[in-house]
Design an enzyme around this catalytic site. Structure first.
Site, PDB file in Angstrom:
ATOM      1  N   ALA A   1       0.867  -1.179   0.000  1.00  0.00           N
ATOM      2  CA  ALA A   1       0.000   0.000   0.000  1.00  0.00           C
ATOM      3  C   ALA A   1       0.902   1.226   0.000  1.00  0.00           C
ATOM      4  CB  ALA A   1      -0.869  -0.016   1.245  1.00  0.00           C
TER       5      ALA A   1
ATOM      6  N   GLY B   1       0.410  -5.072   0.604  1.00  0.00           N
ATOM      7  CA  GLY B   1      -0.717  -5.026  -0.314  1.00  0.00           C
ATOM      8  C   GLY B   1      -0.371  -5.587  -1.682  1.00  0.00           C
TER       9      GLY B   1
HETATM   10  C1  3H9 Z   1       0.464  -2.396   3.346  1.00  0.00           C
HETATM   11  O1  3H9 Z   1       0.709  -2.828   2.264  1.00  0.00           O
HETATM   12  C2  3H9 Z   1      -0.887  -2.497   3.978  1.00  0.00           C
HETATM   13  C3  3H9 Z   1      -1.804  -3.474   3.298  1.00  0.00           C
HETATM   14  O2  3H9 Z   1      -1.703  -4.749   3.890  1.00  0.00           O
HETATM   15  C4  3H9 Z   1      -3.254  -3.104   3.503  1.00  0.00           C
HETATM   16  C5  3H9 Z   1      -3.796  -1.987   2.748  1.00  0.00           C
HETATM   17  C6  3H9 Z   1      -5.295  -1.848   2.930  1.00  0.00           C
HETATM   18  N1  3H9 Z   1       4.656   3.478   0.193  1.00  0.00           N
HETATM   19  O3  3H9 Z   1      13.346   1.685   0.732  1.00  0.00           O
HETATM   20  P1  3H9 Z   1      13.803   2.445  -0.448  1.00  0.00           P
HETATM   21  C7  3H9 Z   1       9.452   4.856  -1.005  1.00  0.00           C
HETATM   22  S1  3H9 Z   1       1.636  -1.589   4.252  1.00  0.00           S
HETATM   23  C8  3H9 Z   1       5.146   4.687  -0.094  1.00  0.00           C
HETATM   24  O4  3H9 Z   1      14.834   3.486  -0.264  1.00  0.00           O
HETATM   25  P2  3H9 Z   1      14.923   0.052  -1.577  1.00  0.00           P
HETATM   26  C9  3H9 Z   1      10.514   5.177   0.036  1.00  0.00           C
HETATM   27  O5  3H9 Z   1      10.030   6.056   1.020  1.00  0.00           O
HETATM   28  C10 3H9 Z   1       3.054  -1.531   3.189  1.00  0.00           C
HETATM   29  N2  3H9 Z   1       6.454   4.900  -0.366  1.00  0.00           N
HETATM   30  O6  3H9 Z   1      14.233   1.484  -1.647  1.00  0.00           O
HETATM   31  C11 3H9 Z   1      11.591   5.800  -0.830  1.00  0.00           C
HETATM   32  O7  3H9 Z   1      11.189   7.124  -1.105  1.00  0.00           O
HETATM   33  P3  3H9 Z   1      12.283   8.262  -1.310  1.00  0.00           P
HETATM   34  C12 3H9 Z   1       3.760  -2.829   3.109  1.00  0.00           C
HETATM   35  C13 3H9 Z   1       7.260   3.865  -0.346  1.00  0.00           C
HETATM   36  O8  3H9 Z   1      15.162  -0.359  -2.960  1.00  0.00           O
HETATM   37  C14 3H9 Z   1      11.487   5.002  -2.125  1.00  0.00           C
HETATM   38  O9  3H9 Z   1      10.190   4.414  -2.127  1.00  0.00           O
HETATM   39  N3  3H9 Z   1       4.965  -2.688   2.341  1.00  0.00           N
HETATM   40  C15 3H9 Z   1       6.803   2.579  -0.047  1.00  0.00           C
HETATM   41  O10 3H9 Z   1      16.031   0.063  -0.590  1.00  0.00           O
HETATM   42  C16 3H9 Z   1      12.518   3.898  -2.246  1.00  0.00           C
HETATM   43  O11 3H9 Z   1      12.474   3.093  -1.064  1.00  0.00           O
HETATM   44  C17 3H9 Z   1       6.118  -2.365   2.919  1.00  0.00           C
HETATM   45  O12 3H9 Z   1       6.209  -2.209   4.104  1.00  0.00           O
HETATM   46  C18 3H9 Z   1       5.429   2.402   0.225  1.00  0.00           C
HETATM   47  N4  3H9 Z   1       4.901   1.191   0.503  1.00  0.00           N
HETATM   48  O13 3H9 Z   1      13.808  -0.900  -0.945  1.00  0.00           O
HETATM   49  C19 3H9 Z   1       7.295  -2.226   2.012  1.00  0.00           C
HETATM   50  N5  3H9 Z   1       7.849   1.718  -0.094  1.00  0.00           N
HETATM   51  O14 3H9 Z   1      13.122   7.798  -2.471  1.00  0.00           O
HETATM   52  C20 3H9 Z   1       8.063  -0.985   2.331  1.00  0.00           C
HETATM   53  C21 3H9 Z   1       8.921   2.457  -0.433  1.00  0.00           C
HETATM   54  O15 3H9 Z   1      11.478   9.480  -1.534  1.00  0.00           O
HETATM   55  N6  3H9 Z   1       9.149  -0.753   1.427  1.00  0.00           N
HETATM   56  N7  3H9 Z   1       8.585   3.742  -0.582  1.00  0.00           N
HETATM   57  O16 3H9 Z   1      13.059   8.275  -0.010  1.00  0.00           O
HETATM   58  C22 3H9 Z   1      10.325  -1.398   1.480  1.00  0.00           C
HETATM   59  O17 3H9 Z   1      10.505  -2.303   2.258  1.00  0.00           O
HETATM   60  C23 3H9 Z   1      11.410  -0.958   0.552  1.00  0.00           C
HETATM   61  O18 3H9 Z   1      11.115   0.346   0.150  1.00  0.00           O
HETATM   62  C24 3H9 Z   1      11.609  -1.851  -0.697  1.00  0.00           C
HETATM   63  C25 3H9 Z   1      12.622  -1.151  -1.638  1.00  0.00           C
HETATM   64  C26 3H9 Z   1      12.136  -3.197  -0.264  1.00  0.00           C
HETATM   65  C27 3H9 Z   1      10.309  -1.998  -1.451  1.00  0.00           C
END
Ligand code: 3H9
Length: 698
Positions: free
Chosen positions: A63, A102
């Site tokens: 999400a 999500g």
């Molecule tokens: C969910 O899904 C709830 C659902 O169950 C229910 C819904 C109803 N949203 O980490 P990075 C941004 S909860 C918005 O440096 P990497 C991050 O801030 C979610 N932004 O890259 C950064 O921005 P900036 C469950 C996001 O390659 C940029 O993307 N999912 C999100 O080292 C790059 O991120 C998670 O918890 C997001 N969801 O790692 C996954 N994700 O460049 C969370 C990232 O402006 N994300 N951004 O600073 C991660 O674990 C890592 O970002 C990922 C990439 C592994 C994907």
């Protein structure tokens, strides 16, 4: 269809592609785009099967976290998933990169999933203080069984495509996501495979329905380290509902729990930590486009506890290390400790059986500073005195190659003074690791007056490469973390003189969620170091001095503020210490008073926050979030409290400023008066978070 999601038709296959950099998060526009494309593909008589895939570096990573806490926008994710799941045509999720939260929930609503070999699949919501809120807790146990589902949902770590295949989460490993998805779709059509809707498939739940201990044991093992956290327990309960209730009822329970958590203080704190960590890696005040220097080899000076831990961190990331000592004996000891550490981790199953040999092969132990000549980055981790550091940097100036970044791991000393002994101050900075350096994630990166922007960028980038969380700070005594900690230590000492006991103070601090209180921490570090330094400087701290005079140096002598029995590290309150404190107070003509836990908590936390405000005001840290990151990853601050500056905003700055002014008066300590920045924000009704722009570039 919108600019983030498109539908193409390749013969009988409808291909829906999400393109919303950086991570294809499920923003309202992405949800809307997927919904519309799905409806169109389902309605198109030419389309017989649908592939959902993503452009860019990853499948949907969850999400859009920035939307949480704001008013909801339609369509909600559930509506999208209902259309996908009820599609009369097979829908295949074709995954690459990371299918998280999500994103994986979307894939679980599809009828089939395929993934590339390096893909990772997971439900990491607990790490944000949440649980999967779009059916993940109900569909994943049906896909992989409750045991693995608990591991993934309660633990939050993703699994590899290989493990996903073995456990039935994906059908196939494919070369490329789009082409692989399409060819799998054709296979489904050719073989006339039935639509597989996980909601209707209970067979993997049967064993746990018959024997609930399968589930409860998995939960017990995954929640062992969840003290103080709400989300892992709520997530486990939701998986329990998948076993106990019909699908739709389970979904309802999951929704209820998600809505509760998303508005909880814990989740707000954990979401703050997520963004603060990423923000901290962006260094303010350096020209845009500054490129880090290349780092192919690192030299580490000193094979002691810190040097060894740092060397292991680089070897763990596959970066070759030259580990330099002054003598063969010290080197042998240091290499031996690392070898043992690796072997112990392998024996516990933390790394593969052949990993110790592979990682040790990356560390070359040598004697003599001239061996630093091949390194692109040199990290000095020698004895913590200025004279020794200067000696090392003078030699490095002679031996290190031009352009090598020269870092000191000092935890207190002035980097500007160290830089001055070299002819290349632009290459000198601090990289302050925390003990044990192979475990603790924080690296305080100290920018000295003459540090070049690209040297700084190199330190930040390499820290991230070795899985550390970097935070850039300026030069001052103790930098950010230890400077704030000094306030807590000073206040905890004062509390003893006013009548509190070490175990009372420590209990308040650990109940708050810190791993250790100040006195247990003192025992771990060793009380004799401070005692000797006080003696040298002619300073007294009567209670701690009395402990040391009685031979109580802390854990290393089996007693300090506590006693330690049978080689255990567990602190046991000791009546002898109470007696010693009583006697000292009597000797000094002081009378102890009863001190409430509330006062202890305020005096442990607020002076540190006050120091944090001074640090911001002086520009030693750029953003309040950087200070939070330092405490979260260097000192075990509980993630569900977001860090000291976030916590301060939750408590309210006016209350904190008032209480500090009160304690300054009550304890006769003017250093507790609110710092000007704190005072100003308190008077304005502001918060640290309201300081959106850096207070001053570091
Ligand atoms: C969910 O899904 C709830 C659902 O169950 C229910 C819904 C109803 N949203 O980490 P990075 C941004 S909860 C918005 O440096 P990497 C991050 O801030 C979610 N932004 O890259 C950064 O921005 P900036 C469950 C996001 O390659 C940029 O993307 N999912 C999100 O080292 C790059 O991120 C998670 O918890 C997001 N969801 O790692 C996954 N994700 O460049 C969370 C990232 O402006 N994300 N951004 O600073 C991660 O674990 C890592 O970002 C990922 C990439 C592994 C994907």
């Amino acid at each position: 269809m919108n600019d983030k999601v498109k539908l193409d038709r390749h013969g009988v296959i409808g291909v829906i592609t999400v393109n919303s950099p950086p991570v294809n998060a499920l923003s309202a526009a992405v949800r809307g785009g997927i919904l519309e494309c799905m409806k169109r593909a389902i309605a198109d008589p030419e389309v017989k099967a649908i592939v959902l895939t993503c452009g860019g570096r990853t499948f949907i990573a969850g999400a859009d976290i920035t939307e949480f806490g704001k008013s909801p926008k339609s369509p909600d994710l559930d509506e999208v998933l209902t259309v996908i799941e009820n599609s009369p045509k097979p829908i295949i999720a074709a995954i690459h990169g990371t299918a998280l939260g999500g994103g994986l929930e979307v894939a679980l609503a599809c009828h089939y999933r395929v993934a590339t070999k390096d893909a990772k699949l997971g439900l990491p919501e607990v790490k944000l203080g949440l649980l999967p809120g779009a059916g993940g807790t109900q569909r994943l146990p049906r896909a992989v069984g409750p045991e693995l589902a608990v591991k993934m949902i309660v633990g939050g770590d993703p699994i590899s495509a290989e493990v996903a295949l073995k456990n039935g989460l994906i059908e196939e490993i494919v070369e490329g996501p789009a082409a692989g998805g399409e060819s799998f779709a054709r296979k489904v059509l050719d073989e006339k495979r039935p639509l597989r809707r996980l909601r209707d498939d209970d067979h993997k739940l049967q064993a746990a329905k018959a024997d609930r201990s399968i589930f409860t044991n998995a939960v017990a093992s995954m929640t062992k380290k969840s003290r103080g956290l709400e989300a892992p327990f709520a997530a486990a309960d939701a998986v329990g509902c998948a076993i106990d209730l019909p699908f739709d009822e389970g979904l309802g329970k999951e929704r209820e729990a998600f809505l509760k958590l998303v508005s909880s203080d814990q989740s707000k704190a954990q979401r703050h930590a997520f963004f603060a960590e990423r923000e901290a890696a962006k260094v303010s005040g350096i020209p845009e486009g500054t490129k880090p220097r290349n780092v192919d080899r690192v030299a580490i000076i000193g094979a002691g506890t810190m040097g060894g831990g740092i060397a292991m961190s680089f070897a763990n990331a596959g970066i070759p290390v030259t580990l330099i000592e002054t003598g063969a004996e010290q080197l042998k000891r240091g290499m031996g400790v690392m070898q043992k550490n690796y072997e112990a981790t392998a024996a516990r199953g933390g790394i593969a059986a052949d990993a110790p040999a592979k990682r040790m092969a990356l560390i070359t132990g040598v004697v003599g500073l001239e061996n630093a000549r091949d390194a692109d980055l040199v990290i000095e981790a020698v004895f913590e005195t200025m004279a020794v550091k200067k000696e090392v940097f003078t030699a490095l100036d002679k031996f290190a190659k031009p352009g090598a970044v020269l870092a000191s791991n000092t935890s207190y000393l002035n980097i500007d003074e160290i830089a001055k002994v070299t002819n290349r101050p632009q290459d000198v900075l601090g990289m302050h690791f925390f003990s044990p350096a192979n475990v603790m994630k924080l690296c305080e990166i100290v920018r000295a007056a003459k540090t070049a922007p690209d040297a700084l960028a190199t330190a930040v980038s390499i820290a991230r490469k070795i899985a550390k969380v970097p935070a850039v700070v300026g030069v001052c005594d103790g930098f950010v973390g230890n400077r704030m900690l000094a306030q807590r230590i000073q206040e905890s000492d004062k509390l003893l003189f006013e009548g509190a006991l070490p175990q009372q103070v420590d209990a308040v601090v650990t109940k708050f969620g810190m791993p250790m209180g100040p006195f247990a921490m003192g025992d771990l570090a060793g009380l004799d170091i401070g005692w000797r330094s006080r003696k040298d400087r002619g300073i007294k701290s009567e209670i701690e001095d009395a402990l040391c005079e009685a031979g109580r140096f802390g854990q290393k002598t089996g007693k300090g503020y506590y006693k330690y029995e049978g080689g255990s590290r567990a602190p046991i309150p000791d009546p002898e210490v109470e007696k010693l404190i009583d006697e000292t107070l009597t000797r000094l003509g002081r009378k102890g008073r009863a001190i409430s836990d509330e006062e202890i908590l305020e005096r442990m936390m607020y002076p540190m926050i006050n120091e944090g405000a001074r640090i911001l005001q002086e520009g030693i840290a750029t953003r309040p979030g950087d200070i939070d990151v330092i405490w979260l990853y260097g000192y075990g601050w509980p993630i569900y409290r977001g860090g000291p500056m976030f916590y301060a905003d939750q408590v309210g700055l006016k209350h904190i400023a008032d209480r500090l002014a009160y304690y300054a008066k009550e304890t006769g300590d003017p250093s507790l008066e609110p710092a000007p920045l704190l005072g100003r924000l308190a008077a304005e009704g502001g918060s640290f978070a309201s300081l959106t722009r850096p207070v001053k570039a570091v």
